[in-house]
Motif scaffolding. Structure first.
Motif, PDB file in Angstrom:
ATOM      1  N   VAL A  52     -10.158  -3.403  -2.199  1.00 21.18           N
ATOM      2  CA  VAL A  52     -10.209  -3.862  -0.813  1.00 21.18           C
ATOM      3  C   VAL A  52     -10.842  -5.252  -0.783  1.00 21.18           C
ATOM      4  O   VAL A  52     -12.034  -5.410  -1.000  1.00 21.18           O
ATOM      5  N   ALA A  53     -10.012  -6.244  -0.518  1.00 20.99           N
ATOM      6  CA  ALA A  53     -10.471  -7.633  -0.480  1.00 20.99           C
ATOM      7  C   ALA A  53     -11.227  -7.929   0.813  1.00 20.99           C
ATOM      8  O   ALA A  53     -11.011  -7.265   1.835  1.00 20.99           O
ATOM      9  N   LYS A  54     -12.103  -8.942   0.784  1.00 19.91           N
ATOM     10  CA  LYS A  54     -12.797  -9.353   2.004  1.00 19.91           C
ATOM     11  C   LYS A  54     -11.761  -9.771   3.042  1.00 19.91           C
ATOM     12  O   LYS A  54     -10.818 -10.500   2.734  1.00 19.91           O
ATOM     13  N   GLY A  55     -11.935  -9.276   4.254  1.00 17.74           N
ATOM     14  CA  GLY A  55     -11.005  -9.569   5.338  1.00 17.74           C
ATOM     15  C   GLY A  55      -9.739  -8.735   5.285  1.00 17.74           C
ATOM     16  O   GLY A  55      -8.858  -8.897   6.119  1.00 17.74           O
ATOM     17  N   GLY A  56      -9.637  -7.831   4.323  1.00 13.59           N
ATOM     18  CA  GLY A  56      -8.434  -7.009   4.158  1.00 13.59           C
ATOM     19  C   GLY A  56      -8.694  -5.536   4.381  1.00 13.59           C
ATOM     20  O   GLY A  56      -9.791  -5.117   4.751  1.00 13.59           O
ATOM     21  N   ALA A  57      -7.660  -4.756   4.149  1.00 14.26           N
ATOM     22  CA  ALA A  57      -7.744  -3.305   4.308  1.00 14.26           C
ATOM     23  C   ALA A  57      -6.799  -2.637   3.327  1.00 14.26           C
ATOM     24  O   ALA A  57      -5.828  -3.245   2.868  1.00 14.26           O
ATOM     25  N   LYS A  58      -7.096  -1.392   3.004  1.00  9.75           N
ATOM     26  CA  LYS A  58      -6.232  -0.606   2.119  1.00  9.75           C
ATOM     27  C   LYS A  58      -6.076   0.773   2.719  1.00  9.75           C
ATOM     28  O   LYS A  58      -7.047   1.399   3.145  1.00  9.75           O
ATOM     29  N   LEU A  59      -4.844   1.242   2.741  1.00  5.64           N
ATOM     30  CA  LEU A  59      -4.509   2.567   3.266  1.00  5.64           C
ATOM     31  C   LEU A  59      -4.483   3.565   2.116  1.00  5.64           C
ATOM     32  O   LEU A  59      -3.792   3.352   1.120  1.00  5.64           O
ATOM     33  N   TYR A  60      -5.247   4.629   2.245  1.00  2.21           N
ATOM     34  CA  TYR A  60      -5.266   5.713   1.264  1.00  2.21           C
ATOM     35  C   TYR A  60      -4.562   6.907   1.903  1.00  2.21           C
ATOM     36  O   TYR A  60      -5.181   7.774   2.513  1.00  2.21           O
ATOM     37  N   ARG A  61      -3.225   6.925   1.771  1.00  2.00           N
ATOM     38  CA  ARG A  61      -2.392   7.945   2.424  1.00  2.00           C
ATOM     39  C   ARG A  61      -2.770   9.372   2.025  1.00  2.00           C
ATOM     40  O   ARG A  61      -2.763  10.270   2.853  1.00  2.00           O
ATOM     41  N   PRO A  88       0.217  11.534  10.845  1.00  4.13           N
ATOM     42  CA  PRO A  88      -0.423  10.704   9.813  1.00  4.13           C
ATOM     43  C   PRO A  88       0.191   9.298   9.826  1.00  4.13           C
ATOM     44  O   PRO A  88       1.402   9.146   9.795  1.00  4.13           O
ATOM     45  N   ILE A  89      -0.653   8.296   9.891  1.00  4.35           N
ATOM     46  CA  ILE A  89      -0.190   6.911   9.882  1.00  4.35           C
ATOM     47  C   ILE A  89       0.077   6.521   8.439  1.00  4.35           C
ATOM     48  O   ILE A  89      -0.765   6.719   7.567  1.00  4.35           O
ATOM     49  N   ASN A  90       1.268   5.976   8.193  1.00  3.83           N
ATOM     50  CA  ASN A  90       1.661   5.685   6.808  1.00  3.83           C
ATOM     51  C   ASN A  90       2.026   4.227   6.565  1.00  3.83           C
ATOM     52  O   ASN A  90       2.565   3.896   5.524  1.00  3.83           O
ATOM     53  N   LYS A  91       1.716   3.349   7.535  1.00  5.34           N
ATOM     54  CA  LYS A  91       2.108   1.950   7.367  1.00  5.34           C
ATOM     55  C   LYS A  91       0.948   1.030   7.739  1.00  5.34           C
ATOM     56  O   LYS A  91       0.351   1.164   8.803  1.00  5.34           O
ATOM     57  N   LEU A  92       0.655   0.100   6.829  1.00  5.49           N
ATOM     58  CA  LEU A  92      -0.377  -0.899   7.054  1.00  5.49           C
ATOM     59  C   LEU A  92       0.243  -2.264   6.809  1.00  5.49           C
ATOM     60  O   LEU A  92       0.765  -2.535   5.726  1.00  5.49           O
ATOM     61  N   GLU A  93       0.200  -3.125   7.824  1.00  4.61           N
ATOM     62  CA  GLU A  93       0.675  -4.509   7.710  1.00  4.61           C
ATOM     63  C   GLU A  93      -0.525  -5.413   7.916  1.00  4.61           C
ATOM     64  O   GLU A  93      -1.008  -5.545   9.045  1.00  4.61           O
ATOM     65  N   GLY A  94      -1.041  -5.983   6.836  1.00  3.46           N
ATOM     66  CA  GLY A  94      -2.266  -6.784   6.928  1.00  3.46           C
ATOM     67  C   GLY A  94      -3.419  -5.869   7.273  1.00  3.46           C
ATOM     68  O   GLY A  94      -3.836  -5.053   6.467  1.00  3.46           O
ATOM     69  N   THR A  95      -3.928  -5.976   8.504  1.00  3.73           N
ATOM     70  CA  THR A  95      -4.976  -5.066   8.974  1.00  3.73           C
ATOM     71  C   THR A  95      -4.509  -4.273  10.204  1.00  3.73           C
ATOM     72  O   THR A  95      -5.320  -3.773  10.968  1.00  3.73           O
ATOM     73  N   LYS A  96      -3.192  -4.173  10.374  1.00  8.18           N
ATOM     74  CA  LYS A  96      -2.626  -3.423  11.501  1.00  8.18           C
ATOM     75  C   LYS A  96      -1.982  -2.141  10.986  1.00  8.18           C
ATOM     76  O   LYS A  96      -1.087  -2.178  10.141  1.00  8.18           O
TER      77      LYS A  96
END
Length: 140
Positions: A52-61, A88-96
């Motif tokens: 997980v980078a600074k300013g970013g996000a990671k989805l752990y499905r 269950p949310i399965n899509k991450l675009e940037g931080t959305k």
């Protein structure tokens, strides 16, 4: 004689038979008791802290969690079970985050709703970095 129309026995029985089905349908579309359904119920290791980078996000499905990292390096985590219909949310675009069921959108850094039909923010999940690994869930 009464001027009101009488209800037939068949109408009453049909209504009684359909009431439980309607209840199941309403339950399926509600988020439940406010607890993050599907989020970890015990501490779970998600992956390397470096994912997980600074300013970013990671989805752990697999664990229904999204983890974001602020510019100062702090971590935040949220349940990725949509508060609109418990999908269950399965899509991450940037931080959305984007829910596949009805298109609700959430900010992965705050959990806040960006686009309806959801009106309630995602539930926050405890998260910490431990020995270079990200751990989320109660007591994390």
């Amino acid at each position: 004689m009464s001027a009101r129309p009488s209800v037939s026995r068949r109408t009453v029985l049909r209504g009684a038979a359909l009431a439980p089905v309607a209840g199941i349908g309403l339950t399926a579309c509600s988020p439940g008791d406010g607890k993050p359904a599907g989020a970890p119920t015990a501490p779970v290791e998600l992956g390397a802290e470096s994912e997980v980078a600074k300013g970013g996000a990671k989805l752990y499905r697999d664990h229904n969690v999204v983890v974001s990292r602020a510019a100062d390096g702090s971590l935040k985590a949220y349940s990725t079970i949509c508060t609109h219909a418990a999908c269950p949310i399965n899509k991450l675009e940037g931080t959305k985050l984007i829910c596949p069921c009805h298109g609700s959108e959430f900010d992965a850094t705050t959990g806040e709703v960006l686009q309806a039909p959801a009106t309630v923010a995602l539930s926050e999940v405890a998260v910490k970095a431990e020995n270079g690994r990200i751990v989320a869930g109660p007591a994390a």
